[in-house]
Design an enzyme around this catalytic site. Structure first.
Site, PDB file in Angstrom:
ATOM      1  N   ASP A  21       1.015  -1.206  -0.118  1.00  0.00           N
ATOM      2  CA  ASP A  21      -0.132  -0.019   0.094  1.00  0.00           C
ATOM      3  C   ASP A  21       0.732   1.442  -0.042  1.00  0.00           C
ATOM      4  OD1 ASP A  21      -2.616   0.940  -0.167  1.00  0.00           O
ATOM      5  OD2 ASP A  21      -2.819   0.736   2.081  1.00  0.00           O
ATOM      6  N   GLU A  67       0.938  -0.666  -5.149  1.00  0.00           N
ATOM      7  CA  GLU A  67      -0.370   0.418  -5.019  1.00  0.00           C
ATOM      8  C   GLU A  67       0.116   1.534  -5.443  1.00  0.00           C
ATOM      9  OE1 GLU A  67      -2.714   3.279  -4.251  1.00  0.00           O
ATOM     10  OE2 GLU A  67      -1.510   3.001  -2.265  1.00  0.00           O
ATOM     11  N   ASP A 116     -11.305   0.979  -0.806  1.00  0.00           N
ATOM     12  CA  ASP A 116     -11.635   2.471  -0.774  1.00  0.00           C
ATOM     13  C   ASP A 116     -12.728   2.733  -1.864  1.00  0.00           C
ATOM     14  OD1 ASP A 116      -9.990   3.136   1.243  1.00  0.00           O
ATOM     15  OD2 ASP A 116      -8.234   3.548   0.134  1.00  0.00           O
TER      16      ASP A 116
END
Length: 206
Positions: A21, A67, A116
């Site tokens: 991430d 990511e 998200d």
């Protein structure tokens, strides 16, 4: 560096692929000394290629996903190119109309959505207001799974064909997130549907 490799070793034992991430943080990050305010912070260089070279020396080919959504600097692109780690391509961010076609970046892992995002069905409802949102979500999911990319990922909410009541997280909202839980019976009942999606995806391969 050693601590990073220990964490990767554990993650590789548990998962087939590990998503890193905020991949930009391996290139640069904002640091604030203890006791100082954010106004006194500064950007610092991250471990960049050194970490991934050390990890490759220890583990061999790395089953990682970068990511690379949102702000992506040239330095991040260069690091992705250097490491060969695939980025992410989310169908909900596709510039075209995924009802007609979906052409993700060839070197990316494709997603119907992330934690998200809206659920795929919720996104279809709000974006297109279709008569049958489940059918449209199924078609876009099959098109995503049918991409030529090596890996495609669907959040469980999309596998279960759930609307935004099952959304995992809304960025920038402090309360009410991360409360959804899956039901074991629903997961078991979705097996046939997921198999059908996988079979249906082949009609979108060219």
């Amino acid at each position: 560096m050693v601590g990073g490799c220990v964490r990767l070793a554990r993650a590789f034992d548990v998962y087939d692929y590990v998503r890193l991430d905020h991949f930009i943080g391996f290139s640069s990050y904002f640091s604030i000394e203890a006791g100082k305010s954010a106004l006194e912070g500064q950007y610092s260089f991250g471990p960049a290629g050194d970490l991934f070279r050390a990890a490759h020396d220890k583990f061999g080919p790395l089953p990682l996903i970068a990511e690379d959504l949102g702000v992506v600097t040239p330095a991040v692109r260069a690091l992705i190119s250097l490491t060969g780690i695939p980025g992410m391509d989310v169908v909900q961010f596709f510039d075209g109309d995924p009802r007609e076609s979906y052409e993700p970046r060839a070197d990316a892992v494709v997603y119907t959505g992330t934690h998200d995002n809206q659920t795929l069905m919720g996104w279809c409802e709000s974006r297109y207001d279709p008569d049958d949102p489940k059918a449209l979500a199924d078609e876009i999911a099959a098109r995503t799974l049918g991409a030529r990319n090596k890996v495609a990922i669907m959040p469980l909410q999309d596998v279960l064909r759930l609307d935004d009541d099952a959304r995992m997280n809304v960025p920038g909202v402090a309360e009410g997130n991360w409360t959804w839980q899956a039901d074991a019976a629903d997961i078991e009942g979705a097996t046939e549907h997921l198999m059908g999606l996988a079979l249906d995806s082949h009609r979108f391969r060219s």
